[in-house]
Design an enzyme around this catalytic site. Structure first.
Site, PDB file in Angstrom:
ATOM      1  N   GLY A  19       0.835  -1.191   0.000  1.00 25.64           N
ATOM      2  CA  GLY A  19       0.000   0.000   0.000  1.00 25.64           C
ATOM      3  C   GLY A  19       0.875   1.247   0.000  1.00 25.64           C
ATOM      4  O   GLY A  19       1.953   1.252   0.598  1.00 25.64           O
TER       5      GLY A  19
ATOM      6  N   ILE B  33      -4.281  -9.304  -4.274  1.00 27.78           N
ATOM      7  CA  ILE B  33      -4.760  -9.936  -3.040  1.00 27.78           C
ATOM      8  C   ILE B  33      -6.216 -10.393  -3.186  1.00 27.78           C
ATOM      9  O   ILE B  33      -6.563 -11.504  -2.783  1.00 27.78           O
ATOM     10  CB  ILE B  33      -4.579  -8.981  -1.838  1.00 27.78           C
ATOM     11  CG1 ILE B  33      -3.079  -8.743  -1.601  1.00 27.78           C
ATOM     12  CG2 ILE B  33      -5.231  -9.541  -0.578  1.00 27.78           C
ATOM     13  CD1 ILE B  33      -2.756  -7.629  -0.610  1.00 27.78           C
TER      14      ILE B  33
ATOM     15  N   ARG C  37     -12.773  -0.583 -10.892  1.00 24.37           N
ATOM     16  CA  ARG C  37     -12.888   0.382 -11.987  1.00 24.37           C
ATOM     17  C   ARG C  37     -13.013  -0.302 -13.340  1.00 24.37           C
ATOM     18  O   ARG C  37     -13.705   0.167 -14.226  1.00 24.37           O
ATOM     19  CB  ARG C  37     -11.695   1.338 -11.966  1.00 24.37           C
ATOM     20  CG  ARG C  37     -11.741   2.288 -10.760  1.00 24.37           C
ATOM     21  CD  ARG C  37     -10.523   3.144 -10.680  1.00 24.37           C
ATOM     22  NE  ARG C  37      -9.316   2.318 -10.637  1.00 24.37           N
ATOM     23  CZ  ARG C  37      -8.086   2.794 -10.575  1.00 24.37           C
ATOM     24  NH1 ARG C  37      -7.894   4.090 -10.567  1.00 24.37           N
ATOM     25  NH2 ARG C  37      -7.053   1.991 -10.509  1.00 24.37           N
TER      26      ARG C  37
ATOM     27  N   ARG D  63      -7.648  -1.030   3.796  1.00 25.98           N
ATOM     28  CA  ARG D  63      -7.270   0.067   4.677  1.00 25.98           C
ATOM     29  C   ARG D  63      -8.511   0.493   5.450  1.00 25.98           C
ATOM     30  O   ARG D  63      -9.614   0.486   4.904  1.00 25.98           O
ATOM     31  CB  ARG D  63      -6.725   1.268   3.876  1.00 25.98           C
ATOM     32  CG  ARG D  63      -5.300   1.093   3.343  1.00 25.98           C
ATOM     33  CD  ARG D  63      -4.256   1.075   4.452  1.00 25.98           C
ATOM     34  NE  ARG D  63      -2.892   0.949   3.958  1.00 25.98           N
ATOM     35  CZ  ARG D  63      -2.233  -0.209   3.818  1.00 25.98           C
ATOM     36  NH1 ARG D  63      -2.814  -1.349   4.143  1.00 25.98           N
ATOM     37  NH2 ARG D  63      -0.987  -0.223   3.372  1.00 25.98           N
TER      38      ARG D  63
ATOM     39  N   ASP E 240      -9.246  -6.274   9.629  1.00 24.42           N
ATOM     40  CA  ASP E 240      -7.805  -6.353   9.932  1.00 24.42           C
ATOM     41  C   ASP E 240      -7.202  -4.958   9.966  1.00 24.42           C
ATOM     42  O   ASP E 240      -6.050  -4.789  10.364  1.00 24.42           O
ATOM     43  CB  ASP E 240      -7.081  -7.211   8.885  1.00 24.42           C
ATOM     44  CG  ASP E 240      -5.601  -7.419   9.235  1.00 24.42           C
ATOM     45  OD1 ASP E 240      -5.311  -7.672  10.427  1.00 24.42           O
ATOM     46  OD2 ASP E 240      -4.745  -7.311   8.338  1.00 24.42           O
TER      47      ASP E 240
ATOM     48  N   GLU F 275      -5.153   3.397  13.700  1.00 26.43           N
ATOM     49  CA  GLU F 275      -4.426   2.211  14.134  1.00 26.43           C
ATOM     50  C   GLU F 275      -3.311   2.657  15.079  1.00 26.43           C
ATOM     51  O   GLU F 275      -2.532   3.519  14.685  1.00 26.43           O
ATOM     52  CB  GLU F 275      -3.838   1.472  12.928  1.00 26.43           C
ATOM     53  CG  GLU F 275      -4.931   0.863  12.057  1.00 26.43           C
ATOM     54  CD  GLU F 275      -4.414   0.055  10.880  1.00 26.43           C
ATOM     55  OE1 GLU F 275      -3.186  -0.093  10.733  1.00 26.43           O
ATOM     56  OE2 GLU F 275      -5.240  -0.427  10.099  1.00 26.43           O
TER      57      GLU F 275
ATOM     58  N   HIS G  85      -3.986  -5.426  12.153  1.00 23.79           N
ATOM     59  CA  HIS G  85      -3.285  -5.242  10.871  1.00 23.79           C
ATOM     60  C   HIS G  85      -2.141  -6.258  10.709  1.00 23.79           C
ATOM     61  O   HIS G  85      -0.968  -5.873  10.604  1.00 23.79           O
ATOM     62  CB  HIS G  85      -2.756  -3.799  10.755  1.00 23.79           C
ATOM     63  CG  HIS G  85      -2.490  -3.378   9.335  1.00 23.79           C
ATOM     64  ND1 HIS G  85      -2.569  -2.081   8.909  1.00 23.79           N
ATOM     65  CD2 HIS G  85      -2.118  -4.094   8.241  1.00 23.79           C
ATOM     66  CE1 HIS G  85      -2.268  -2.000   7.624  1.00 23.79           C
ATOM     67  NE2 HIS G  85      -1.984  -3.223   7.189  1.00 23.79           N
TER      68      HIS G  85
ATOM     69  N   GLY H  58      -2.167  -8.809   8.299  1.00 25.04           N
ATOM     70  CA  GLY H  58      -2.320  -9.518   7.025  1.00 25.04           C
ATOM     71  C   GLY H  58      -1.046 -10.176   6.511  1.00 25.04           C
ATOM     72  O   GLY H  58      -1.043 -11.339   6.115  1.00 25.04           O
ATOM     73  N   SER H  59       0.038  -9.443   6.507  1.00 24.61           N
ATOM     74  CA  SER H  59       1.281  -9.964   5.924  1.00 24.61           C
ATOM     75  C   SER H  59       2.210 -10.582   6.964  1.00 24.61           C
ATOM     76  O   SER H  59       3.362 -10.918   6.658  1.00 24.61           O
ATOM     77  CB  SER H  59       2.018  -8.848   5.173  1.00 24.61           C
ATOM     78  OG  SER H  59       2.416  -7.826   6.079  1.00 24.61           O
TER      79      SER H  59
HETATM   80  P1  NDP Z   1      -3.608  -4.237  -6.330  1.00 25.95           P
HETATM   81  O1  NDP Z   1      -3.230  -2.924  -6.864  1.00 25.95           O
HETATM   82  O2  NDP Z   1      -3.226  -5.473  -7.047  1.00 25.95           O
HETATM   83  O3  NDP Z   1      -5.189  -4.303  -6.108  1.00 25.95           O
HETATM   84  C1  NDP Z   1      -5.939  -3.188  -5.753  1.00 25.95           C
HETATM   85  C2  NDP Z   1      -7.280  -3.318  -6.395  1.00 25.95           C
HETATM   86  O4  NDP Z   1      -8.085  -2.226  -5.953  1.00 25.95           O
HETATM   87  C3  NDP Z   1      -7.228  -3.250  -7.921  1.00 25.95           C
HETATM   88  O5  NDP Z   1      -7.756  -4.426  -8.459  1.00 25.95           O
HETATM   89  C4  NDP Z   1      -8.130  -2.065  -8.236  1.00 25.95           C
HETATM   90  O6  NDP Z   1      -8.995  -2.374  -9.307  1.00 25.95           O
HETATM   91  C5  NDP Z   1      -8.958  -1.937  -6.989  1.00 25.95           C
HETATM   92  N1  NDP Z   1      -9.582  -0.638  -6.927  1.00 25.95           N
HETATM   93  C6  NDP Z   1      -9.042   0.585  -7.145  1.00 25.95           C
HETATM   94  N2  NDP Z   1      -9.996   1.514  -7.076  1.00 25.95           N
HETATM   95  C7  NDP Z   1     -11.139   0.856  -6.820  1.00 25.95           C
HETATM   96  C8  NDP Z   1     -12.478   1.268  -6.646  1.00 25.95           C
HETATM   97  N3  NDP Z   1     -12.819   2.543  -6.748  1.00 25.95           N
HETATM   98  N4  NDP Z   1     -13.422   0.319  -6.389  1.00 25.95           N
HETATM   99  C9  NDP Z   1     -13.081  -0.972  -6.289  1.00 25.95           C
HETATM  100  N5  NDP Z   1     -11.840  -1.412  -6.469  1.00 25.95           N
HETATM  101  C10 NDP Z   1     -10.884  -0.513  -6.721  1.00 25.95           C
HETATM  102  O7  NDP Z   1      -3.042  -4.269  -4.838  1.00 25.95           O
HETATM  103  P2  NDP Z   1      -2.900  -5.511  -3.852  1.00 25.95           P
HETATM  104  O8  NDP Z   1      -3.977  -6.486  -4.111  1.00 25.95           O
HETATM  105  O9  NDP Z   1      -1.503  -5.968  -3.865  1.00 25.95           O
HETATM  106  O10 NDP Z   1      -3.167  -4.777  -2.455  1.00 25.95           O
HETATM  107  C11 NDP Z   1      -4.416  -4.180  -2.206  1.00 25.95           C
HETATM  108  C12 NDP Z   1      -4.414  -3.398  -0.919  1.00 25.95           C
HETATM  109  O11 NDP Z   1      -4.421  -4.272   0.186  1.00 25.95           O
HETATM  110  C13 NDP Z   1      -3.188  -2.524  -0.676  1.00 25.95           C
HETATM  111  O12 NDP Z   1      -3.326  -1.295  -1.352  1.00 25.95           O
HETATM  112  C14 NDP Z   1      -3.190  -2.357   0.810  1.00 25.95           C
HETATM  113  O13 NDP Z   1      -3.930  -1.216   1.152  1.00 25.95           O
HETATM  114  C15 NDP Z   1      -3.916  -3.582   1.319  1.00 25.95           C
HETATM  115  N6  NDP Z   1      -3.042  -4.505   2.049  1.00 25.95           N
HETATM  116  C16 NDP Z   1      -3.356  -4.829   3.345  1.00 25.95           C
HETATM  117  C17 NDP Z   1      -2.602  -5.749   4.038  1.00 25.95           C
HETATM  118  C18 NDP Z   1      -2.938  -6.093   5.439  1.00 25.95           C
HETATM  119  O14 NDP Z   1      -2.032  -6.396   6.208  1.00 25.95           O
HETATM  120  N7  NDP Z   1      -4.197  -6.107   5.830  1.00 25.95           N
HETATM  121  C19 NDP Z   1      -1.436  -6.400   3.445  1.00 25.95           C
HETATM  122  C20 NDP Z   1      -1.189  -5.993   2.075  1.00 25.95           C
HETATM  123  C21 NDP Z   1      -1.984  -5.081   1.424  1.00 25.95           C
HETATM  124  P3  NDP Z   1      -8.948  -1.488 -10.651  1.00 25.95           P
HETATM  125  O15 NDP Z   1      -7.693  -1.888 -11.331  1.00 25.95           O
HETATM  126  O16 NDP Z   1     -10.178  -1.881 -11.374  1.00 25.95           O
HETATM  127  O17 NDP Z   1      -8.945  -0.076 -10.227  1.00 25.95           O
HETATM  128  C1  DGY Z   2       0.784  -3.386   3.068  1.00 27.37           C
HETATM  129  O1  DGY Z   2       1.825  -3.932   2.656  1.00 27.37           O
HETATM  130  O2  DGY Z   2       0.253  -2.442   2.492  1.00 27.37           O
HETATM  131  C2  DGY Z   2       0.151  -3.953   4.306  1.00 27.37           C
HETATM  132  O3  DGY Z   2      -0.830  -3.195   4.825  1.00 27.37           O
HETATM  133  C3  DGY Z   2       1.121  -4.433   5.316  1.00 27.37           C
HETATM  134  O4  DGY Z   2       1.832  -5.503   4.806  1.00 27.37           O
END
Ligand code: NDP
Ligand code: DGY
Length: 329
Positions: free
Chosen positions: A86, A166, A187, A246, A270, A275, A294, A296-297
């Site tokens: 993120g 994810i 999107r 988030r 999570d 936070e 938090h 997840g990872s």
């Molecule tokens: P990606 O960029 O692969 O996925 C993000 C997704 O969000 C994309 O598919 C995108 O779709 C979608 N998105 C963007 N805008 C919108 C919207 N308006 N409505 C719906 N979907 C939307 O990132 P990751 O999968 O690698 O990670 C996703 C998020 O997970 C990170 O940004 C982070 O915030 C969170 N995270 C949390 C963790 C934890 O510990 N809980 C660990 C790791 C990550 P599109 O392409 O169509 O816009």
């Molecule tokens: C991330 O990577 O964005 C997570 O929230 C923590 O791993």
């Protein structure tokens, strides 16, 4: 060995990181590392001090990287490497203006985060924390037909908001539980959705038809507060809501209301705002809300790999070479 004006380049780390990352930085011999030598976040003043004159900055999602930090760093700063996938904590427009490169940690944490999200979904839907508590407090009097019942995945409709790396990994893990229909929103429609028979639908359709809603999108101005009163009021009363993206994607007051008025069945989070969530927060008084810190990872292996990747990203940026995971923005 590349050096700045014959001297080692200066990097600042905002936290202790796993040794896998530290080893890579010291073995490279190109930079002098100073760090906030703690497991707790760096205070803002220390961050502003520590970053002064740095060529590289390795930060965490808890550090707000804005114009003030960039100005404090000054013109040496070439690269910011975040130990996260993120990047909503960084002011990308300000970073771009200054020509600074950004590294992040996609892919390497996808499996761990998807696994935790599935665990959270099951724990919430099948009321595991409540059950564990009842065993300890003597509430378990007998096997009772109507006691501690929850909701199962078999034959259900699951809605994934944000079928990215994810979100996709979550869908792949949920499918074998017997999910009947997999909806997703975002999107744009995704070609990879075919692998999980994912159906691209408008958000409203996803919200009203899903038995389980999983939020795995990135936090953007568009997704901030996406899950609000109107959102929860469209959900089935028997549906379970899970967020591992988030905290700010959710309006927590509206979620609290939906959970207490029976508008939705349960929620697993999570991520929260803020936070840590204060221990006296109303959400923590609810049996039908499971909150995790938090994590997840958080597997040993994943955190080590994230640290190594963030160190390599930092070195690439310092040396002006390829970064294994550079953010294009
Ligand atoms: P990606 O960029 O692969 O996925 C993000 C997704 O969000 C994309 O598919 C995108 O779709 C979608 N998105 C963007 N805008 C919108 C919207 N308006 N409505 C719906 N979907 C939307 O990132 P990751 O999968 O690698 O990670 C996703 C998020 O997970 C990170 O940004 C982070 O915030 C969170 N995270 C949390 C963790 C934890 O510990 N809980 C660990 C790791 C990550 P599109 O392409 O169509 O816009
Ligand atoms: C991330 O990577 O964005 C997570 O929230 C923590 O791993």
């Amino acid at each position: 060995v590349m050096q700045a004006a014959g001297k080692l380049m200066k990097v600042f780390l905002t936290r202790r990181i796993p040794p896998e990352g530290m080893k890579i930085l010291s073995a490279a011999g190109v930079c002098e590392v100073s760090l906030w030598d703690s497991d707790e976040p760096v205070p803002r003043e220390e961050l502003l001090k520590g970053v002064q004159g740095a060529h590289g900055l390795l930060c965490l999602l808890s550090d707000k990287i804005d114009a003030e930090v960039l100005d404090a760093a000054g013109p040496n700063l070439k690269v910011i490497s975040t130990l996260s996938v993120g990047f909503d904590h960084m002011a990308l427009d300000e970073i771009k203006k200054r020509g600074i490169r950004v590294g992040y940690t996609p892919d390497v944490l996808t499996d761990a985060t998807a696994e935790l999200t599935v665990a959270l979904l099951l724990a919430t839907a099948r009321r595991l924390p409540e059950g564990v508590e009842e065993v300890k407090n003597g509430g378990w009097s007998s096997w009772k037909p109507l006691w501690l019942c929850g909701y199962g995945l078999s034959g259900s409709t699951v809605g994934v908001i944000g079928l990215g790396r994810i979100g996709m990994a979550i869908a792949q893990r949920l499918k074998p539980f017997g999910v009947k229909k997999l909806l997703y929103s975002g999107r744009t429609a995704k070609a990879h959705a075919a692998e999980v028979n994912g159906e691209f639908v408008p958000l409203d359709t996803l919200v009203s038809e899903s038995d389980f809603i999983v939020v795995s999108c990135s936090l953007t101005p568009e997704t901030q507060g996406l899950c609000d009163k109107a959102f929860f009021s469209k959900m089935k009363k028997t549906a379970v809501f899970v967020n591992s993206s988030r905290g700010a994607v959710v309006n927590q007051e509206d979620l609290y209301e939906a959970l207490t008025t029976g508008q939705i069945a349960a929620a697993g989070l999570d991520v929260t705002t803020p936070e840590p969530l204060p221990t006296n927060h109303p959400l923590l008084t609810l049996k039908n809300c499971v909150v995790l810190p938090h994590i997840g990872s958080a597997t040993y292996s994943t955190r080590g790999i994230m640290a190594a990747l963030s160190a390599r990203n930092l070195l690439g940026g310092l040396q002006g070479t390829d970064m294994p995971s550079e953010l294009n923005f």
